[in-house]
Design an enzyme around this catalytic site. Structure first.
Site, PDB file in Angstrom:
ATOM      1  N   ASP A 218       0.790  -1.252   0.000  1.00  0.00           N
ATOM      2  CA  ASP A 218       0.000   0.000   0.000  1.00  0.00           C
ATOM      3  C   ASP A 218       0.819   1.298   0.000  1.00  0.00           C
ATOM      4  O   ASP A 218       0.458   2.265   0.696  1.00  0.00           O
ATOM      5  CB  ASP A 218      -0.955   0.021   1.211  1.00  0.00           C
ATOM      6  CG  ASP A 218      -1.942  -1.134   1.221  1.00  0.00           C
ATOM      7  OD1 ASP A 218      -1.928  -1.936   0.278  1.00  0.00           O
ATOM      8  OD2 ASP A 218      -2.717  -1.246   2.193  1.00  0.00           O
TER       9      ASP A 218
ATOM     10  N   LYS B 100      -6.637  -4.941  -2.951  1.00  0.00           N
ATOM     11  CA  LYS B 100      -7.243  -5.599  -1.784  1.00  0.00           C
ATOM     12  C   LYS B 100      -8.278  -4.666  -1.141  1.00  0.00           C
ATOM     13  O   LYS B 100      -8.022  -3.486  -0.950  1.00  0.00           O
ATOM     14  CB  LYS B 100      -6.153  -5.986  -0.783  1.00  0.00           C
ATOM     15  CG  LYS B 100      -5.332  -4.835  -0.226  1.00  0.00           C
ATOM     16  CD  LYS B 100      -4.194  -5.396   0.609  1.00  0.00           C
ATOM     17  CE  LYS B 100      -3.450  -4.357   1.400  1.00  0.00           C
ATOM     18  NZ  LYS B 100      -4.238  -3.572   2.351  1.00  0.00           N
TER      19      LYS B 100
ATOM     20  N   CYS C 100      -1.987  -2.535   7.885  1.00  0.00           N
ATOM     21  CA  CYS C 100      -1.954  -3.455   6.742  1.00  0.00           C
ATOM     22  C   CYS C 100      -0.718  -4.340   6.717  1.00  0.00           C
ATOM     23  O   CYS C 100      -0.787  -5.492   6.262  1.00  0.00           O
ATOM     24  CB  CYS C 100      -2.131  -2.677   5.448  1.00  0.00           C
ATOM     25  SG  CYS C 100      -3.801  -2.000   5.317  1.00  0.00           S
TER      26      CYS C 100
HETATM   27  C1  C5J Z   1      -3.032   0.648   5.599  1.00  0.00           C
HETATM   28  C2  C5J Z   1      -4.760   1.858   6.771  1.00  0.00           C
HETATM   29  N1  C5J Z   1      -2.528   0.463   4.392  1.00  0.00           N
HETATM   30  N2  C5J Z   1      -3.962   2.197   7.770  1.00  0.00           N
HETATM   31  N3  C5J Z   1      -4.277   1.235   5.672  1.00  0.00           N
HETATM   32  O1  C5J Z   1      -2.407   0.357   6.599  1.00  0.00           O
HETATM   33  O2  C5J Z   1      -5.927   2.134   6.815  1.00  0.00           O
END
Ligand code: C5J
Length: 225
Positions: free
Chosen positions: A25, A130, A163
């Site tokens: 991400d 995802k 994540c």
């Molecule tokens: C991720 C989030 N990528 N913190 N998303 O950690 O909402």
């Protein structure tokens, strides 16, 4: 053939041919000034410090012929895969699917949903879209890894406690050994960065191993195969 990587709680035997670098991400909305993350009041510099170490690791990994997988958190434009509870959680004025600073927030195809230019995927590197925090939930990641003979993951990206941690836990339950370089993962909250890493390596490596990119680069430089 394996190459030893200095790590905690103990040395990790890296088998490059059976290991994938999974970059979680690293999206514009989480990392760029003016994005959704900053709009929520977060300090994006806490995440941006991971860009250079990730860039160096990605370059060395590609040079060594290692497999790379990227992920993006986000939803279908019709939001059919967005759980109602995720939509309203936080009671924000603007939430997932609404107009944000870089297009609709966490919607696939929007500018903010895309991966930052510094770590942009190559055409031969799978990108996993995802809908959840974990990269295995409602995706084909496990199938791709199985088809490619992957048994180990080096997991980097953001955020450490959300994540990255969720993906490491999911991977652990599916039989993968996970190595997390601490300088390549980031949290908006320094205390969560520490706790997120501590939880992975606790109790003899209950979810995996923690190292630094320097140690992985040394193993790659030593000819890890
Ligand atoms: C991720 C989030 N990528 N913190 N998303 O950690 O909402």
């Amino acid at each position: 053939m394996s190459a030893p990587v200095a790590a905690e709680p103990y040395e990790f035997d890296l088998e490059l041919a059976h290991c994938a670098l999974v970059i979680i991400d690293m999206q514009r909305d989480f990392l760029e000034p003016g994005g959704f993350g900053e709009m929520l009041g977060n300090d994006v510099s806490q995440l941006r410090r991971t860009i250079d170490p990730n860039r160096a690791l990605l370059a060395a990994w590609r040079d060594a012929g290692g497999q790379v997988i990227h992920t993006r958190e986000g939803h279908r434009p019709d939001l059919a895969d967005l759980p109602p509870c995720k939509k309203v959680r936080g009671r924000g004025a603007r939430t997932i699917g609404d107009a944000g600073p870089m297009g609709r927030i966490l919607v696939r195809g929007e500018e903010g949903h895309d991966i930052i230019r510094e770590l942009y995927p190559r055409a031969d590197e799978p990108v996993i879209d995802k809908p959840g925090k974990g990269a295995f939930f409602a995706t084909d990641l496990h199938a791709i890894l199985q088809h490619r003979g992957v048994r180990q993951l080096v997991v980097t990206g953001v955020t450490t406690e959300v994540c990255v941690n969720t993906t490491v836990r999911e991977a652990n339950d599916r039989g993968y050994d996970c190595l997390v370089p601490e300088d390549c993962v980031g949290s908006y909250f320094p205390e969560f960065q520490q706790a997120g890493l501590a939880m992975i390596k606790a109790q003899g490596g209950i979810f995996g191993w923690v190292t630094s990119s320097r140690e992985i680069l040394a193993a790659l430089g030593g000819g890890a195969k």
